[in-house]
Design a protein around this motif. Structure first.
Motif, mmCIF file in Angstrom:
data_model
loop_
_atom_site.group_PDB
_atom_site.id
_atom_site.type_symbol
_atom_site.label_atom_id
_atom_site.label_comp_id
_atom_site.label_asym_id
_atom_site.label_seq_id
_atom_site.Cartn_x
_atom_site.Cartn_y
_atom_site.Cartn_z
ATOM 1 N N LEU A 19 0.830 -1.210 0.000
ATOM 2 C CA LEU A 19 0.000 0.000 0.000
ATOM 3 C C LEU A 19 0.864 1.260 0.000
ATOM 4 O O LEU A 19 0.513 2.258 -0.649
ATOM 5 C CB LEU A 19 -0.926 -0.010 1.225
ATOM 6 C CG LEU A 19 -1.997 -1.104 1.253
ATOM 7 C CD1 LEU A 19 -2.777 -1.060 2.565
ATOM 8 C CD2 LEU A 19 -2.948 -0.957 0.076
ATOM 9 N N TRP A 20 1.981 1.204 0.720
ATOM 10 C CA TRP A 20 2.890 2.353 0.733
ATOM 11 C C TRP A 20 3.485 2.579 -0.658
ATOM 12 O O TRP A 20 3.662 3.721 -1.093
ATOM 13 C CB TRP A 20 3.988 2.112 1.756
ATOM 14 C CG TRP A 20 4.823 3.320 2.056
ATOM 15 C CD1 TRP A 20 6.083 3.562 1.618
ATOM 16 C CD2 TRP A 20 4.450 4.448 2.842
ATOM 17 N NE1 TRP A 20 6.542 4.767 2.098
ATOM 18 C CE2 TRP A 20 5.553 5.335 2.859
ATOM 19 C CE3 TRP A 20 3.309 4.795 3.546
ATOM 20 C CZ2 TRP A 20 5.524 6.545 3.531
ATOM 21 C CZ3 TRP A 20 3.282 6.002 4.231
ATOM 22 C CH2 TRP A 20 4.381 6.863 4.217
ATOM 23 N N GLY A 21 3.805 1.485 -1.352
ATOM 24 C CA GLY A 21 4.314 1.613 -2.712
ATOM 25 C C GLY A 21 3.286 2.205 -3.659
ATOM 26 O O GLY A 21 3.625 3.013 -4.549
ATOM 27 N N ILE A 22 2.029 1.823 -3.462
ATOM 28 C CA ILE A 22 0.971 2.420 -4.288
ATOM 29 C C ILE A 22 0.852 3.916 -4.005
ATOM 30 O O ILE A 22 0.686 4.734 -4.912
ATOM 31 C CB ILE A 22 -0.367 1.705 -4.030
ATOM 32 C CG1 ILE A 22 -0.281 0.245 -4.516
ATOM 33 C CG2 ILE A 22 -1.511 2.418 -4.725
ATOM 34 C CD1 ILE A 22 -1.511 -0.573 -4.168
ATOM 35 N N GLY A 23 0.946 4.258 -2.715
ATOM 36 C CA GLY A 23 0.843 5.672 -2.356
ATOM 37 C C GLY A 23 1.975 6.504 -2.900
ATOM 38 O O GLY A 23 1.795 7.693 -3.214
ATOM 39 N N LEU A 24 3.161 5.925 -3.046
ATOM 40 C CA LEU A 24 4.324 6.649 -3.588
ATOM 41 C C LEU A 24 4.450 6.492 -5.101
ATOM 42 O O LEU A 24 5.490 6.843 -5.671
ATOM 43 C CB LEU A 24 5.605 6.144 -2.904
ATOM 44 C CG LEU A 24 5.722 6.441 -1.405
ATOM 45 C CD1 LEU A 24 6.997 5.857 -0.836
ATOM 46 C CD2 LEU A 24 5.663 7.943 -1.131
ATOM 47 N N HIS A 25 3.438 5.950 -5.727
ATOM 48 C CA HIS A 25 3.367 5.826 -7.198
ATOM 49 C C HIS A 25 4.474 4.931 -7.762
ATOM 50 O O HIS A 25 4.946 5.160 -8.873
ATOM 51 C CB HIS A 25 3.423 7.210 -7.861
ATOM 52 C CG HIS A 25 2.409 8.172 -7.327
ATOM 53 N ND1 HIS A 25 1.046 8.043 -7.552
ATOM 54 C CD2 HIS A 25 2.558 9.283 -6.544
ATOM 55 C CE1 HIS A 25 0.403 9.033 -6.959
ATOM 56 N NE2 HIS A 25 1.290 9.808 -6.332
ATOM 57 N N GLU A 26 4.892 3.922 -6.991
ATOM 58 C CA GLU A 26 5.912 3.008 -7.504
ATOM 59 C C GLU A 26 5.354 2.114 -8.620
ATOM 60 O O GLU A 26 6.128 1.568 -9.401
ATOM 61 C CB GLU A 26 6.460 2.142 -6.363
ATOM 62 C CG GLU A 26 7.267 2.915 -5.335
ATOM 63 C CD GLU A 26 7.816 2.013 -4.248
ATOM 64 O OE1 GLU A 26 7.551 0.779 -4.328
ATOM 65 O OE2 GLU A 26 8.481 2.512 -3.327
ATOM 66 N N TRP A 27 4.041 1.959 -8.664
ATOM 67 C CA TRP A 27 3.436 1.088 -9.667
ATOM 68 C C TRP A 27 2.844 1.894 -10.824
ATOM 69 O O TRP A 27 2.088 1.370 -11.630
ATOM 70 C CB TRP A 27 2.337 0.234 -9.021
ATOM 71 C CG TRP A 27 2.880 -0.706 -7.997
ATOM 72 C CD1 TRP A 27 3.109 -0.434 -6.693
ATOM 73 C CD2 TRP A 27 3.284 -2.063 -8.207
ATOM 74 N NE1 TRP A 27 3.620 -1.528 -6.055
ATOM 75 C CE2 TRP A 27 3.745 -2.553 -6.972
ATOM 76 C CE3 TRP A 27 3.309 -2.903 -9.327
ATOM 77 C CZ2 TRP A 27 4.204 -3.848 -6.816
ATOM 78 C CZ3 TRP A 27 3.775 -4.195 -9.164
ATOM 79 C CH2 TRP A 27 4.210 -4.661 -7.936
ATOM 80 N N ARG A 28 3.209 3.172 -10.883
ATOM 81 C CA ARG A 28 2.719 4.015 -11.981
ATOM 82 C C ARG A 28 3.341 3.539 -13.304
ATOM 83 O O ARG A 28 4.537 3.265 -13.376
ATOM 84 C CB ARG A 28 3.078 5.470 -11.732
ATOM 85 C CG ARG A 28 2.638 6.408 -12.841
ATOM 86 C CD ARG A 28 3.050 7.837 -12.517
ATOM 87 N NE ARG A 28 2.352 8.350 -11.338
ATOM 88 C CZ ARG A 28 2.602 9.538 -10.787
ATOM 89 N NH1 ARG A 28 3.545 10.325 -11.307
ATOM 90 N NH2 ARG A 28 1.922 9.936 -9.728
ATOM 91 N N GLY A 29 2.524 3.435 -14.294
ATOM 92 C CA GLY A 29 2.984 2.970 -15.602
ATOM 93 C C GLY A 29 2.870 1.475 -15.799
ATOM 94 O O GLY A 29 3.098 0.977 -16.910
ATOM 95 N N ALA A 30 2.515 0.726 -14.730
ATOM 96 C CA ALA A 30 2.351 -0.719 -14.879
ATOM 97 C C ALA A 30 1.058 -1.015 -15.619
ATOM 98 O O ALA A 30 0.110 -0.220 -15.621
ATOM 99 C CB ALA A 30 2.345 -1.384 -13.507
#
Length: 289
Positions: free
Chosen positions: A175-186
Protein backbone atom coordinates in the motif's frame (compact mmCIF):
# COMPACT_ATOMS: atom_id res chain seq x y z
CA UNK A 1 -6.00 -27.09 10.72
CA UNK A 2 -7.67 -23.76 10.07
CA UNK A 3 -4.53 -21.93 11.22
CA UNK A 4 -2.38 -24.03 8.88
CA UNK A 5 -4.85 -23.25 6.10
CA UNK A 6 -4.36 -19.56 6.86
CA UNK A 7 -0.58 -19.98 6.64
CA UNK A 8 -1.03 -21.62 3.22
CA UNK A 9 -3.24 -18.74 2.07
CA UNK A 10 -0.57 -16.29 3.25
CA UNK A 11 2.09 -18.11 1.22
CA UNK A 12 -0.18 -17.97 -1.82
CA UNK A 13 -0.56 -14.21 -1.34
CA UNK A 14 3.23 -13.78 -1.13
CA UNK A 15 3.62 -15.79 -4.33
CA UNK A 16 1.10 -13.61 -6.15
CA UNK A 17 2.90 -10.49 -4.92
CA UNK A 18 6.13 -11.90 -6.35
CA UNK A 19 4.43 -12.53 -9.68
CA UNK A 20 3.22 -8.93 -9.69
CA UNK A 21 6.78 -7.71 -9.16
CA UNK A 22 8.11 -9.91 -11.96
CA UNK A 23 5.38 -8.67 -14.28
CA UNK A 24 6.31 -5.09 -13.48
CA UNK A 25 9.98 -5.72 -14.23
CA UNK A 26 9.16 -7.19 -17.63
CA UNK A 27 7.25 -4.02 -18.47
CA UNK A 28 10.08 -1.67 -17.54
CA UNK A 29 11.78 0.43 -20.21
CA UNK A 30 15.34 -0.24 -21.37
CA UNK A 31 16.74 2.68 -19.36
CA UNK A 32 14.99 1.56 -16.20
CA UNK A 33 16.27 -1.97 -16.68
CA UNK A 34 19.84 -0.71 -17.02
CA UNK A 35 19.57 1.10 -13.69
CA UNK A 36 18.22 -2.02 -12.00
CA UNK A 37 20.76 -4.36 -13.61
CA UNK A 38 23.63 -2.37 -12.07
CA UNK A 39 22.50 -3.49 -8.63
CA UNK A 40 21.24 -6.92 -9.67
CA UNK A 41 23.05 -10.03 -8.38
CA UNK A 42 21.00 -13.23 -8.33
CA UNK A 43 23.34 -15.22 -6.09
CA UNK A 44 23.63 -12.50 -3.46
CA UNK A 45 19.91 -11.81 -3.65
CA UNK A 46 18.95 -15.43 -3.01
CA UNK A 47 21.47 -15.76 -0.18
CA UNK A 48 20.34 -12.55 1.52
CA UNK A 49 16.64 -13.44 1.12
CA UNK A 50 17.18 -16.95 2.53
CA UNK A 51 19.29 -15.71 5.42
CA UNK A 52 16.76 -12.99 6.22
CA UNK A 53 13.90 -15.49 6.23
CA UNK A 54 15.72 -17.85 8.59
CA UNK A 55 16.70 -15.04 10.92
CA UNK A 56 13.13 -13.74 10.92
CA UNK A 57 11.94 -17.17 12.10
CA UNK A 58 14.68 -17.15 14.76
CA UNK A 59 13.35 -13.83 16.00
CA UNK A 60 9.98 -15.50 16.55
CA UNK A 61 11.68 -18.39 18.37
CA UNK A 62 13.46 -15.84 20.55
CA UNK A 63 10.13 -14.33 21.57
CA UNK A 64 8.85 -17.83 22.44
CA UNK A 65 11.98 -18.55 24.47
CA UNK A 66 11.26 -15.40 26.51
CA UNK A 67 8.13 -16.86 28.11
CA UNK A 68 9.90 -17.28 31.51
CA UNK A 69 10.63 -13.55 31.44
CA UNK A 70 6.92 -12.91 30.90
CA UNK A 71 6.11 -15.06 33.94
CA UNK A 72 8.53 -13.04 36.08
CA UNK A 73 7.04 -9.80 34.80
CA UNK A 74 3.54 -10.95 35.76
CA UNK A 75 4.75 -12.03 39.19
CA UNK A 76 6.11 -8.53 39.81
CA UNK A 77 2.83 -6.82 39.00
CA UNK A 78 3.07 -6.20 35.26
CA UNK A 79 -0.31 -6.30 33.55
CA UNK A 80 -1.01 -8.97 30.94
CA UNK A 81 -0.99 -6.47 28.09
CA UNK A 82 2.60 -5.35 28.77
CA UNK A 83 4.16 -8.69 29.76
CA UNK A 84 5.97 -9.11 26.44
CA UNK A 85 7.89 -5.83 26.51
CA UNK A 86 10.74 -7.04 28.79
CA UNK A 87 11.40 -9.91 26.36
CA UNK A 88 12.29 -7.42 23.63
CA UNK A 89 15.35 -6.25 25.56
CA UNK A 90 17.46 -9.45 25.21
CA UNK A 91 15.99 -10.33 21.79
CA UNK A 92 16.73 -6.94 20.22
CA UNK A 93 20.11 -6.79 21.93
CA UNK A 94 21.41 -9.37 19.45
CA UNK A 95 20.36 -7.25 16.48
CA UNK A 96 21.86 -4.13 18.02
CA UNK A 97 25.18 -5.91 18.63
CA UNK A 98 25.58 -7.14 15.05
CA UNK A 99 24.55 -3.80 13.55
CA UNK A 100 26.86 -1.87 15.86
CA UNK A 101 29.86 -4.06 15.04
CA UNK A 102 29.19 -3.85 11.30
CA UNK A 103 28.81 -0.06 11.38
CA UNK A 104 32.07 0.32 13.31
CA UNK A 105 33.88 -1.88 10.78
CA UNK A 106 32.53 0.22 7.91
CA UNK A 107 33.54 3.45 9.67
CA UNK A 108 37.07 2.15 10.17
CA UNK A 109 37.40 0.84 6.62
CA UNK A 110 35.95 3.97 4.99
CA UNK A 111 37.40 6.36 7.58
CA UNK A 112 34.02 7.99 7.91
CA UNK A 113 33.58 8.03 11.69
CA UNK A 114 34.07 11.80 11.84
CA UNK A 115 30.87 12.29 9.85
CA UNK A 116 28.85 11.57 12.98
CA UNK A 117 30.00 14.90 14.38
CA UNK A 118 30.85 17.06 11.37
CA UNK A 119 29.59 17.32 7.81
CA UNK A 120 32.28 19.67 6.52
CA UNK A 121 33.47 17.23 3.84
CA UNK A 122 30.25 15.45 2.93
CA UNK A 123 28.07 18.54 3.49
CA UNK A 124 25.29 16.25 4.68
CA UNK A 125 22.38 17.78 6.65
CA UNK A 126 23.26 16.62 10.15
CA UNK A 127 20.09 17.53 12.01
CA UNK A 128 17.63 16.08 9.46
CA UNK A 129 19.73 12.91 9.25
CA UNK A 130 19.63 12.40 13.00
CA UNK A 131 15.93 13.19 13.19
CA UNK A 132 14.99 10.83 10.37
CA UNK A 133 17.26 8.11 11.76
CA UNK A 134 15.58 8.39 15.14
CA UNK A 135 12.14 8.40 13.52
CA UNK A 136 13.00 5.28 11.51
CA UNK A 137 14.26 3.48 14.62
CA UNK A 138 11.22 4.39 16.69
CA UNK A 139 8.86 3.37 13.90
CA UNK A 140 10.68 0.06 13.46
CA UNK A 141 10.49 -0.62 17.20
CA UNK A 142 6.80 0.18 17.37
CA UNK A 143 6.00 -2.82 15.18
CA UNK A 144 7.24 -5.14 17.95
CA UNK A 145 5.82 -2.91 20.66
CA UNK A 146 2.32 -3.38 19.30
CA UNK A 147 3.06 -6.98 18.26
CA UNK A 148 3.75 -8.04 21.84
CA UNK A 149 0.56 -6.30 22.96
CA UNK A 150 -1.55 -8.12 20.38
CA UNK A 151 0.15 -11.43 21.06
CA UNK A 152 -1.20 -11.47 24.62
CA UNK A 153 -4.74 -11.58 23.20
CA UNK A 154 -4.10 -14.57 20.91
CA UNK A 155 -4.61 -17.29 23.53
CA UNK A 156 -2.72 -20.58 23.46
CA UNK A 157 -2.21 -20.35 19.69
CA UNK A 158 -0.24 -17.13 19.93
CA UNK A 159 2.46 -18.58 17.65
CA UNK A 160 0.09 -17.82 14.76
CA UNK A 161 0.50 -14.10 15.44
CA UNK A 162 3.86 -14.15 13.62
CA UNK A 163 2.04 -15.10 10.41
CA UNK A 164 -0.24 -12.11 10.87
CA UNK A 165 2.79 -9.91 11.46
CA UNK A 166 4.58 -11.02 8.28
CA UNK A 167 1.42 -10.71 6.19
CA UNK A 168 0.79 -7.23 7.55
CA UNK A 169 4.32 -6.13 6.59
CA UNK A 170 3.73 -7.11 2.96
CA UNK A 171 0.24 -5.60 2.91
CA UNK A 172 1.30 -2.20 4.21
CA UNK A 173 4.52 -2.07 2.20
CA UNK A 174 2.46 -2.71 -0.96
CA UNK A 175 0.00 0.00 0.00
CA UNK A 176 2.89 2.35 0.73
CA UNK A 177 4.31 1.61 -2.71
CA UNK A 178 0.97 2.42 -4.29
CA UNK A 179 0.84 5.67 -2.36
CA UNK A 180 4.32 6.65 -3.59
CA UNK A 181 3.37 5.83 -7.20
CA UNK A 182 5.91 3.01 -7.50
CA UNK A 183 3.44 1.09 -9.67
CA UNK A 184 2.72 4.01 -11.98
CA UNK A 185 2.98 2.97 -15.60
CA UNK A 186 2.35 -0.72 -14.88
CA UNK A 187 -0.16 -2.57 -17.00
CA UNK A 188 -3.66 -3.42 -15.89
CA UNK A 189 -2.65 -7.09 -15.59
CA UNK A 190 0.16 -6.22 -13.17
CA UNK A 191 -2.09 -4.01 -11.08
CA UNK A 192 -4.68 -6.78 -10.91
CA UNK A 193 -2.01 -9.17 -9.63
CA UNK A 194 -0.99 -6.63 -7.01
CA UNK A 195 -4.59 -6.11 -5.91
CA UNK A 196 -5.18 -9.86 -5.79
CA UNK A 197 -2.09 -10.39 -3.65
CA UNK A 198 -3.25 -7.79 -1.13
CA UNK A 199 -6.72 -9.35 -1.03
CA UNK A 200 -5.32 -12.87 -0.47
CA UNK A 201 -2.99 -11.64 2.27
CA UNK A 202 -5.85 -9.89 4.06
CA UNK A 203 -7.89 -13.08 3.68
CA UNK A 204 -5.07 -15.08 5.28
CA UNK A 205 -5.17 -12.87 8.37
CA UNK A 206 -8.91 -13.48 8.65
CA UNK A 207 -8.48 -17.25 8.31
CA UNK A 208 -5.66 -17.38 10.86
CA UNK A 209 -7.63 -15.24 13.30
CA UNK A 210 -10.73 -17.40 12.87
CA UNK A 211 -8.71 -20.58 13.43
CA UNK A 212 -7.24 -19.09 16.59
CA UNK A 213 -10.72 -18.21 17.78
CA UNK A 214 -12.00 -21.75 17.17
CA UNK A 215 -9.04 -23.34 18.97
CA UNK A 216 -9.34 -21.05 21.97
CA UNK A 217 -13.09 -21.65 22.23
CA UNK A 218 -12.64 -25.43 22.10
CA UNK A 219 -10.06 -25.33 24.88
CA UNK A 220 -12.24 -23.06 27.02
CA UNK A 221 -15.27 -25.38 26.71
CA UNK A 222 -13.35 -28.63 27.24
CA UNK A 223 -13.07 -28.28 31.08
CA UNK A 224 -16.78 -27.53 31.44
CA UNK A 225 -17.61 -30.69 29.51
CA UNK A 226 -15.41 -32.77 31.76
CA UNK A 227 -17.08 -31.25 34.81
CA UNK A 228 -20.45 -32.20 33.39
CA UNK A 229 -19.26 -35.77 32.92
CA UNK A 230 -17.94 -35.90 36.47
CA UNK A 231 -21.14 -34.44 37.92
CA UNK A 232 -23.49 -37.04 36.44
CA UNK A 233 -25.77 -38.57 39.10
CA UNK A 234 -24.45 -41.88 40.32
CA UNK A 235 -26.76 -44.89 40.32
CA UNK A 236 -28.44 -45.78 43.61
CA UNK A 237 -26.78 -48.49 45.57
CA UNK A 238 -23.34 -47.66 44.27
CA UNK A 239 -22.16 -46.91 47.79
CA UNK A 240 -20.89 -43.42 46.87
CA UNK A 241 -22.17 -40.66 49.18
CA UNK A 242 -21.74 -36.95 48.83
CA UNK A 243 -20.03 -34.90 51.50
CA UNK A 244 -23.33 -33.10 52.19
CA UNK A 245 -25.09 -36.36 53.15
CA UNK A 246 -22.38 -37.72 55.44
CA UNK A 247 -23.18 -35.65 58.58
CA UNK A 248 -26.90 -36.36 58.20
CA UNK A 249 -26.30 -40.08 57.81
CA UNK A 250 -24.01 -40.18 60.86
CA UNK A 251 -26.69 -38.49 62.97
CA UNK A 252 -29.31 -40.97 61.77
CA UNK A 253 -27.07 -43.92 62.58
CA UNK A 254 -26.54 -42.68 66.14
CA UNK A 255 -30.30 -42.25 66.58
CA UNK A 256 -31.03 -45.78 65.37
CA UNK A 257 -28.33 -47.32 67.55
CA UNK A 258 -29.64 -45.54 70.66
CA UNK A 259 -33.25 -46.54 69.90
CA UNK A 260 -32.46 -50.18 69.40
CA UNK A 261 -29.63 -50.57 71.89
CA UNK A 262 -31.71 -52.75 74.29
CA UNK A 263 -34.11 -54.18 71.76
CA UNK A 264 -32.61 -55.69 68.63
CA UNK A 265 -34.65 -54.95 65.59
CA UNK A 266 -35.33 -56.96 62.48
CA UNK A 267 -36.80 -55.90 59.21
CA UNK A 268 -40.24 -57.10 60.32
CA UNK A 269 -40.06 -55.32 63.70
CA UNK A 270 -38.82 -52.16 62.05
CA UNK A 271 -41.78 -52.18 59.71
CA UNK A 272 -44.22 -52.05 62.67
CA UNK A 273 -42.97 -48.65 63.76
CA UNK A 274 -43.34 -45.55 61.63
CA UNK A 275 -40.17 -44.13 63.09
CA UNK A 276 -38.29 -47.37 62.56
CA UNK A 277 -39.78 -47.84 59.11
CA UNK A 278 -38.31 -44.51 58.04
CA UNK A 279 -34.92 -45.70 59.24
CA UNK A 280 -35.25 -49.33 58.13
CA UNK A 281 -32.75 -48.99 55.26
CA UNK A 282 -30.33 -47.24 57.61
CA UNK A 283 -30.90 -49.99 60.19
CA UNK A 284 -30.06 -52.59 57.61
CA UNK A 285 -26.95 -50.65 56.67
CA UNK A 286 -25.92 -50.41 60.35
CA UNK A 287 -26.40 -54.11 60.85
CA UNK A 288 -24.48 -54.88 57.70
CA UNK A 289 -27.42 -56.20 55.66
Amino acid sequence: RVILLGVGVCMAGITIAGLAGMSKEREMSAEQKKEVIKEFNLKKGVLVATFSGVMSACFSYGLRAGDPIKVLALQHGTTTLWQGLPVLVPVLLGGFTTNFIWCVLLNVRNRSGHEYFSSAKSKAPMLPNYLFSALAGITWYFQFFFYTMGETQMGVYKFSSWTLHMASIIIFSSLWGIGLHEWRGASAHTKRLLGLSIFVLVLSTVVVGFGNYLGTRQLSTAPSRSRLRNNKPRPRGSGALSARCMPRLAHTRRAVRSAFRHKPCTCRAAAESNHASRHAPVCDAVRGR
